[in-house]
Design an enzyme around this catalytic site. Structure first.
Site, short mmCIF file in Angstrom:
data_model
loop_
_atom_site.label_atom_id
_atom_site.label_comp_id
_atom_site.label_asym_id
_atom_site.label_seq_id
_atom_site.Cartn_x
_atom_site.Cartn_y
_atom_site.Cartn_z
N CYS A 281 -66.21 28.77 3.80
CA CYS A 281 -67.05 29.53 4.01
C CYS A 281 -68.15 29.16 3.60
CB CYS A 281 -66.64 30.73 2.57
SG CYS A 281 -67.04 32.39 2.49
N LYS A 282 -69.38 28.89 4.15
CA LYS A 282 -70.81 28.87 3.46
C LYS A 282 -71.09 29.59 2.47
CE LYS A 282 -73.92 26.50 6.18
NZ LYS A 282 -73.56 25.07 5.72
N VAL A 283 -70.84 29.67 1.69
CA VAL A 283 -71.25 30.40 -0.06
C VAL A 283 -72.35 29.84 -0.44
CG1 VAL A 283 -69.05 29.90 -0.70
CG2 VAL A 283 -70.02 32.15 -1.34
N TYR B 178 -72.37 25.24 -2.63
CA TYR B 178 -73.29 23.77 -2.39
C TYR B 178 -73.75 23.12 -3.68
CZ TYR B 178 -73.08 24.07 2.68
OH TYR B 178 -72.06 24.40 3.61
#
Ligand code: PMP
Length: 306
Positions: A156-158, A162
């Site tokens: 999931c590019k949450v 990052y």
């Protein structure tokens, strides 16, 4: 160079300076936003800006929104159309990066994923090469492990995830390297701070599996397709241990921003003979032809903007 930049913000196009959020915005505090990184390539000869994998990026984004219960209320088709309109409005005539982000806009304090309103914003910026494509880079195996799927999913590019990438990349830079690769707690290689990893051994191309705490990279898929179609090599998806990276003939990283970046050194170990490998070079050639609209076979990857 785009003369004026705009953003898609609160359902309309506004000058980028006006696309601002309140400091009380819920997602700003907890990283509960889902974003994408998309590229569009300018072809000077064609006088055309080619959007790359627009549909695939927005499909991934809406899937990831599901995981976070974000409900942007827009379809893939609508998101693609908004992006094309935005690029036209900015009059981009250079390689461009597109950053859509879906977030909880309520000015409320509790870290949860229910009962809040979702907003979706998109902005663009000119972007050349993110890492050195011709000379290659040096990467450091991070002392930070990759996040595990049952903590924050790497799939999931949450936004909040990052922090993991930023810790690893910062450690690498401060130690004199260009980029980081992160391991899983069991010692298998996951991925870079913003890239998937591939190795080449004895003519075979190998990459960690989707079950290995990695983002389901769209460039990763493209490279798997190109390796098969253009180089006649079937990519093997399996676990890779840290030491296997050291003894690989070639190592490269893939990503929308990173494109296909050769890795010439991992920690203290020189990879292969220390120059960009043959397979990496060949993949770069076919990749750039495809993304710049110079290979009809891959026209379906592209959305012409003008
Ligand atoms: N892994 C991570 C952690 C990333 O942030 C990215 C960049 N989106 C990638 C891999 C590469 O994914 P893609 O090829 O879809 O850009």
């Amino acid at each position: 160079m785009a003369d004026r930049r705009f953003a898609y913000f609160r359902g309309k196009f506004v000058p980028i300076e006006e696309a601002n959020i309140n400091i009380q915005t819920n997602s700003f505090h907890y990283g509960t936003a889902v974003f994408e990184g998309i590229r569009a390539y300018w072809n000077e000869e064609h006088k055309q800006l080619y959007g790359l994998f627009f549909k695939e990026h927005y499909e991934r984004m809406l899937n990831n929104c599901k995981i976070l219960n974000l409900q942007p209320g827009l379809s893939v088709e609508e998101l693609v159309n908004i992006t094309v309109e935005l690029l036209k409005l900015c009059k981009h005539q250079e390689d461009t990066y597109i950053r859509p982000i879906a977030y909880f806009s309520d000015l409320k304090i509790s870290p949860k994923l229910v009962g809040y309103k979702t907003e979706l914003a998109i902005y663009t910026l000119p972007l050349g090469d993110y890492l050195d494509l011709s000379k290659g880079i040096k990467v450091k195996t991070s002392s930070w492990n990759r996040i595990n799927d049952n903590m924050i999913s790497a799939r999931c590019k949450v936004a909040g995830a990052y922090v993991n990438s930023a810790l690893a990349k910062t450690e690498a830079i401060l130690s004199g390297f260009d980029e980081a690769i992160m391991l899983n707690p069991d010692g298998t290689v996951a991925e870079g701070s913003g890239e998937n990893l591939f190795i080449v051994r004895n003519g075979k191309i190998i990459t960690p599996p989707l079950s290995g705490n990695i983002l389901e990279g769209i460039t990763r898929n493209a490279v798997i397709e190109l390796a098969k179609n253009e180089l006649g090599i079937e990519v093997e998806e399996r676990d890779i241990l840290r030491s296997e990276v050291y003894v690989a003939d070639e190592v490269f990283l893939t990503g929308t921003a990173a494109q296909i970046t050769p890795v010439l050194q991992v920690d203290h170990v020189i990879i292969g003979d220390g120059t960009v490998g043959k397979i990496t070079k060949r993949l770069q050639e076919v990749y750039f032809k495809a993304v710049k609209g110079e290979n009809e076979k891959y026209a379906h990857w592209l959305t012409p903007v003008y």
